[in-house]
Scaffold this active site. Structure first.
Site: not given
Ligand SMILES: [Zn+2]
Length: 275
Positions: A2-3, A52, A255
């Site tokens: 999750p961001e 986070k 990424r």
């Protein structure tokens, strides 16, 4: 993973449902039994988040630090008479009244002192979702970026530079500012980086309010559930919404990075680096 906006939403939900109340805390899976015993039957003072990571402060000056990582998941539910049996590997279950929250598979679930939590939080980068009155977080962000010889696309993913931004917001913020992800932080004037910070604040607040990441201004009011919400994220090979050039994809620090090579340019006189 999750961001940051998702983690802040969870903290808000915790404050609404569990804040100021005495909680029953158990570890059905058993891996957190010793920790659960230290906060079971105590009042949750406050839930808060930086990037986070989420922190739950209890009345005995202990704080539970939670980082979901890639596999962690929350499940919130209500029940009528008897709380349902845990399903799967529930690390921690919180119960109050007729509501419970189950935490599964977090990367971190540690009980530390509230003092230690504050020290740890200070080591994380500034978080656009944690407002401050003196703009010190914005200044830290600007300073970290404009003094760095690393690519801005890498810097925005570094949780010590800015906490809470993930792959979606990274790609979209850089597109919205028309910045080349490979240009070095130190190449940018302060005003441009301040602009990124304010844009991150705006977009991530929408994320907290709605639970959806929307980065195209024309969609902000409609909040459509299923529509292509992004400029470049996961749009490789499709025409750029602004110039029609095919959106590019590359790996940056393992990424996926999405950007438009025509719209997103380095600052004048910039030299590109290889990553
Ligand atoms: Zn373009």
């Amino acid at each position: 993973m999750p961001e940051g906006h998702t983690v802040h939403r969870t903290a808000n939900h915790f404050n609404e449902v569990f804040g100021g109340k005495v909680l029953e805390v158990i570890s059905p899976q058993g891996r957190f039994s010793a920790g659960a015993a230290q906060i079971d039957g105590l009042k949750l003072i406050e839930a808060w988040a930086v990037g986070k990571q989420m922190f739950l402060n209890f009345e005995n000056d202990l704080t539970l630090r939670i980082h979901l990582g890639i596999y962690g998941k929350w499940n919130f539910a209500k029940f009528k008479e008897v709380v349902p049996e845990p399903v799967g590997q529930v690390r921690v279950r919180f119960i109050v009244g007729n509501q419970f929250a189950d935490l599964r598979g977090p990367t971190a679930c540690d009980l530390i002192t509230t003092q230690e939590a504050l020290v740890l939080a200070k080591q994380l980068g500034p978080d656009p979702l944690n407002p401050d009155s003196d703009s010190s977080q914005e200044s830290r962000f600007v300073q970290k970026i404009t003094t760095s010889k690393r690519a801005i696309g890498l810097l925005l993913m570094d949780q010590s530079v800015v906490a809470g931004i993930g792959n979606v917001y990274r790609a979209e913020l850089l597109f919205r500012a028309r910045l080349d992800p490979y240009a070095l932080g130190s190449m940018f004037p302060e005003s441009v980086i301040r602009g990124i910070w304010h844009d991150a604040e705006t977009l991530m607040k929408v994320g907290v309010a709605t639970g959806i990441m929307i980065t195209r201004d024309e969609l902000l009011d409609a909040l459509p559930a299923k529509v292509d919400r992004y400029f470049v994220y996961k749009r490789e090979g499709l025409p750029c919404r602004v110039c029609g050039t095919e959106v590019s994809i590359a790996l940056m620090a393992s990424r996926k990075l999405y950007w438009c090579t025509k719209c997103q340019t380095p600052p004048a006189t910039a030299a590109k680096i290889e990553t």
